[in-house]
Design a protein around this motif. Structure first.
Motif, PDB file in Angstrom:
ATOM      1  N   TRP A 138       0.836  -1.198   0.000  1.00  0.00           N
ATOM      2  CA  TRP A 138       0.000   0.000   0.000  1.00  0.00           C
ATOM      3  C   TRP A 138       0.868   1.245   0.000  1.00  0.00           C
ATOM      4  O   TRP A 138       1.995   1.232   0.497  1.00  0.00           O
ATOM      5  N   LEU A 139       0.322   2.314  -0.545  1.00  0.00           N
ATOM      6  CA  LEU A 139       0.948   3.635  -0.412  1.00  0.00           C
ATOM      7  C   LEU A 139      -0.158   4.671  -0.265  1.00  0.00           C
ATOM      8  O   LEU A 139      -1.317   4.422  -0.602  1.00  0.00           O
ATOM      9  N   SER A 140       0.235   5.826   0.238  1.00  0.00           N
ATOM     10  CA  SER A 140      -0.724   6.908   0.425  1.00  0.00           C
ATOM     11  C   SER A 140      -0.232   8.155  -0.279  1.00  0.00           C
ATOM     12  O   SER A 140       0.967   8.454  -0.261  1.00  0.00           O
ATOM     13  N   ILE A 141      -1.154   8.847  -0.907  1.00  0.00           N
ATOM     14  CA  ILE A 141      -0.824  10.121  -1.520  1.00  0.00           C
ATOM     15  C   ILE A 141      -1.967  11.093  -1.230  1.00  0.00           C
ATOM     16  O   ILE A 141      -3.134  10.794  -1.489  1.00  0.00           O
ATOM     17  N   LEU A 142      -1.623  12.217  -0.620  1.00  0.00           N
ATOM     18  CA  LEU A 142      -2.603  13.202  -0.157  1.00  0.00           C
ATOM     19  C   LEU A 142      -3.657  12.556   0.733  1.00  0.00           C
ATOM     20  O   LEU A 142      -4.832  12.919   0.704  1.00  0.00           O
ATOM     21  N   GLY A 143      -3.200  11.550   1.505  1.00  0.00           N
ATOM     22  CA  GLY A 143      -4.070  10.912   2.480  1.00  0.00           C
ATOM     23  C   GLY A 143      -4.983   9.838   1.931  1.00  0.00           C
ATOM     24  O   GLY A 143      -5.765   9.247   2.683  1.00  0.00           O
ATOM     25  N   ARG A 144      -4.898   9.538   0.655  1.00  0.00           N
ATOM     26  CA  ARG A 144      -5.721   8.481   0.061  1.00  0.00           C
ATOM     27  C   ARG A 144      -4.837   7.278  -0.229  1.00  0.00           C
ATOM     28  O   ARG A 144      -3.796   7.400  -0.879  1.00  0.00           O
ATOM     29  N   ILE A 145      -5.278   6.124   0.276  1.00  0.00           N
ATOM     30  CA  ILE A 145      -4.436   4.925   0.276  1.00  0.00           C
ATOM     31  C   ILE A 145      -4.841   3.960  -0.835  1.00  0.00           C
ATOM     32  O   ILE A 145      -6.031   3.692  -1.039  1.00  0.00           O
ATOM     33  N   PHE A 146      -3.835   3.425  -1.515  1.00  0.00           N
ATOM     34  CA  PHE A 146      -4.068   2.522  -2.641  1.00  0.00           C
ATOM     35  C   PHE A 146      -3.250   1.239  -2.479  1.00  0.00           C
ATOM     36  O   PHE A 146      -2.122   1.270  -1.988  1.00  0.00           O
ATOM     37  N   ASP A 147      -3.846   0.142  -2.920  1.00  0.00           N
ATOM     38  CA  ASP A 147      -3.149  -1.139  -2.974  1.00  0.00           C
ATOM     39  C   ASP A 147      -2.471  -1.207  -4.343  1.00  0.00           C
ATOM     40  O   ASP A 147      -3.136  -1.266  -5.380  1.00  0.00           O
ATOM     41  N   VAL A 148      -1.135  -1.188  -4.337  1.00  0.00           N
ATOM     42  CA  VAL A 148      -0.375  -1.157  -5.593  1.00  0.00           C
ATOM     43  C   VAL A 148       0.391  -2.455  -5.801  1.00  0.00           C
ATOM     44  O   VAL A 148       1.398  -2.482  -6.512  1.00  0.00           O
ATOM     45  N   THR A 149      -0.101  -3.523  -5.173  1.00  0.00           N
ATOM     46  CA  THR A 149       0.579  -4.812  -5.264  1.00  0.00           C
ATOM     47  C   THR A 149       0.757  -5.249  -6.710  1.00  0.00           C
ATOM     48  O   THR A 149       1.762  -5.870  -7.064  1.00  0.00           O
ATOM     49  N   SER A 150      -0.225  -4.929  -7.554  1.00  0.00           N
ATOM     50  CA  SER A 150      -0.157  -5.351  -8.955  1.00  0.00           C
ATOM     51  C   SER A 150       1.022  -4.714  -9.680  1.00  0.00           C
ATOM     52  O   SER A 150       1.438  -5.195 -10.735  1.00  0.00           O
ATOM     53  N   GLY A 151       1.559  -3.615  -9.109  1.00  0.00           N
ATOM     54  CA  GLY A 151       2.732  -2.988  -9.708  1.00  0.00           C
ATOM     55  C   GLY A 151       3.975  -3.863  -9.596  1.00  0.00           C
ATOM     56  O   GLY A 151       4.918  -3.731 -10.374  1.00  0.00           O
ATOM     57  N   GLY A 152       3.943  -4.752  -8.596  1.00  0.00           N
ATOM     58  CA  GLY A 152       5.017  -5.726  -8.435  1.00  0.00           C
ATOM     59  C   GLY A 152       6.275  -5.179  -7.790  1.00  0.00           C
ATOM     60  O   GLY A 152       6.459  -3.966  -7.654  1.00  0.00           O
ATOM     61  N   PRO A 153       7.157  -6.094  -7.401  1.00  0.00           N
ATOM     62  CA  PRO A 153       8.426  -5.711  -6.761  1.00  0.00           C
ATOM     63  C   PRO A 153       9.310  -4.831  -7.632  1.00  0.00           C
ATOM     64  O   PRO A 153      10.137  -4.089  -7.130  1.00  0.00           O
ATOM     65  N   SER A 154       9.130  -4.913  -8.954  1.00  0.00           N
ATOM     66  CA  SER A 154       9.977  -4.116  -9.842  1.00  0.00           C
ATOM     67  C   SER A 154       9.773  -2.615  -9.612  1.00  0.00           C
ATOM     68  O   SER A 154      10.688  -1.816  -9.825  1.00  0.00           O
ATOM     69  N   TYR A 155       8.576  -2.234  -9.173  1.00  0.00           N
ATOM     70  CA  TYR A 155       8.302  -0.827  -8.875  1.00  0.00           C
ATOM     71  C   TYR A 155       8.405  -0.524  -7.383  1.00  0.00           C
ATOM     72  O   TYR A 155       9.034   0.457  -6.978  1.00  0.00           O
ATOM     73  N   TYR A 156       7.762  -1.369  -6.575  1.00  0.00           N
ATOM     74  CA  TYR A 156       7.655  -1.058  -5.145  1.00  0.00           C
ATOM     75  C   TYR A 156       8.451  -2.024  -4.257  1.00  0.00           C
ATOM     76  O   TYR A 156       8.399  -1.920  -3.042  1.00  0.00           O
ATOM     77  N   GLY A 157       9.164  -2.950  -4.870  1.00  0.00           N
ATOM     78  CA  GLY A 157       9.974  -3.899  -4.112  1.00  0.00           C
ATOM     79  C   GLY A 157      11.237  -3.263  -3.560  1.00  0.00           C
ATOM     80  O   GLY A 157      11.461  -2.049  -3.700  1.00  0.00           O
ATOM     81  N   PRO A 158      12.104  -4.062  -2.942  1.00  0.00           N
ATOM     82  CA  PRO A 158      13.324  -3.548  -2.286  1.00  0.00           C
ATOM     83  C   PRO A 158      14.201  -2.686  -3.187  1.00  0.00           C
ATOM     84  O   PRO A 158      14.749  -1.693  -2.744  1.00  0.00           O
ATOM     85  N   LYS A 159      14.308  -3.053  -4.443  1.00  0.00           N
ATOM     86  CA  LYS A 159      15.155  -2.296  -5.366  1.00  0.00           C
ATOM     87  C   LYS A 159      14.332  -1.466  -6.352  1.00  0.00           C
ATOM     88  O   LYS A 159      14.882  -0.859  -7.269  1.00  0.00           O
ATOM     89  N   GLY A 160      13.040  -1.409  -6.130  1.00  0.00           N
ATOM     90  CA  GLY A 160      12.171  -0.677  -7.041  1.00  0.00           C
ATOM     91  C   GLY A 160      12.338   0.830  -6.919  1.00  0.00           C
ATOM     92  O   GLY A 160      12.693   1.353  -5.856  1.00  0.00           O
ATOM     93  N   SER A 161      12.059   1.524  -8.005  1.00  0.00           N
ATOM     94  CA  SER A 161      12.241   2.977  -8.016  1.00  0.00           C
ATOM     95  C   SER A 161      11.248   3.694  -7.107  1.00  0.00           C
ATOM     96  O   SER A 161      11.482   4.833  -6.701  1.00  0.00           O
ATOM     97  N   TYR A 162      10.136   3.026  -6.757  1.00  0.00           N
ATOM     98  CA  TYR A 162       9.133   3.645  -5.889  1.00  0.00           C
ATOM     99  C   TYR A 162       9.030   2.933  -4.540  1.00  0.00           C
ATOM    100  O   TYR A 162       8.016   3.058  -3.853  1.00  0.00           O
ATOM    101  N   ASN A 163      10.065   2.223  -4.173  1.00  0.00           N
ATOM    102  CA  ASN A 163      10.043   1.467  -2.920  1.00  0.00           C
ATOM    103  C   ASN A 163       9.801   2.357  -1.706  1.00  0.00           C
ATOM    104  O   ASN A 163       9.073   1.984  -0.780  1.00  0.00           O
TER     105      ASN A 163
END
Length: 274
Positions: A138-163
């Motif tokens: 999950w991440l939050s932007i301006l207080g609204r929370i989204f499940d971004v799991t579908s983005g995968g580790p490549s984006y939000y994982g340990p080495k992802g640019s949006y981790n």
């Protein structure tokens, strides 16, 4: 009940009479059938009037007593003497409490920073561990929370640019690109250039309209939403300023496009005269 009891007594009498008189058995068979039909009709009528199950009423009529084991609801272990008993009503109440979620007046789920953080991904984790066991991101932007799991580790994982964005609200970073604690702590409401706010707001709209990212709820006790999930004045001001900046930016973009088209047209006409 008294009617059913009398009919039941009559049925029992007929059955006893038949068993003692073989000759009369065939003659009274139609009468016995009629009695049982009357009993069935009485049961259905009683179930409607008294809101009871017809099956339960039938059990009363035919005197089939439902026996309940004193250990019902207990977990028996044949290998030892331990026995754990639970009250089904207590279990239902507990389950309801566990699954219930608090909602804002507008029907949005209320999420704490602690719950949000539990859906983050540490930069030291492996990609496999990041999504092991069905872990969601999950991440939050301006207080609204989204499940971004579908983005995968490549984006939000340990080495992802949006981790860095996972498990937190790092709204200012969406414009500044300073993906660290210092960047996330910036008070974006103090920015003088509304186009910077527009940049963050555009990102929030990206998540709102994404095909696979799922909106989960609002971050309470934050600068964007209060403890009841109501939008704060800070967020309202940010959205208003960003929206106005967006309108101005779109008009400027349209004006530049129109100017380019007019210049191309003028150049073509000039070349044709040559």
């Amino acid at each position: 009940k008294s009617v059913i009891q009398k009919i039941n007594a009559l049925s029992c009498y007929l059955q006893t009479f038949e068993s003692n008189n073989t000759t009369m058995r065939r003659k009274t068979a139609p009468l016995t059938t009629l009695v049982w039909l009357i009993i069935a009709a009485s049961i259905l009528l009683s179930s409607v009037l008294e809101e009871r199950s017809p099956i339960k009423m039938m059990a009363v009529v035919v005197s089939a007593e439902a026996t309940t084991s004193p250990n019902e609801g207990c977990n028996n272990n044949d290998n030892n003497d331990d026995q754990t008993c639970t009250d089904p009503s207590t279990e239902e109440e507990s389950a309801t409490t566990t699954t219930s979620q608090q909602l804002s007046p507008s029907g949005e789920r209320l999420i704490t920073s602690t719950e949000l953080a539990s859906h983050g991904i540490k930069s030291t984790e492996s990609k496999e561990a990041a999504t092991a066991g069905g872990h969601t991101i999950w991440l939050s932007i301006l207080g609204r929370i989204f499940d971004v799991t579908s983005g995968g580790p490549s984006y939000y994982g340990p080495k992802g640019s949006y981790n860095f964005y996972s498990g937190r609200d790092a709204s200012p970073c969406f414009h500044s690109g300073k993906n660290n604690e210092e960047g996330a702590a910036v008070n974006l409401e103090e920015w003088e250039d509304d186009k910077h706010l527009m940049s963050v707001y555009d990102w929030s709209q990206f998540y709102e309209k994404h095909e696979t990212y799922q909106f989960m709820g609002v971050l309470i006790n934050s600068k964007y939403y209060d403890e009841n999930g109501e939008e704060t004045d800070v967020r309202k001001d940010i959205v208003e300023r960003a929206s106005k900046a967006k309108i101005i930016a779109d008009k400027e973009k349209e004006a530049r496009k129109k100017a380019r088209l007019e210049k191309r047209k003028a150049d073509r006409e000039k070349n044709m005269k040559k």
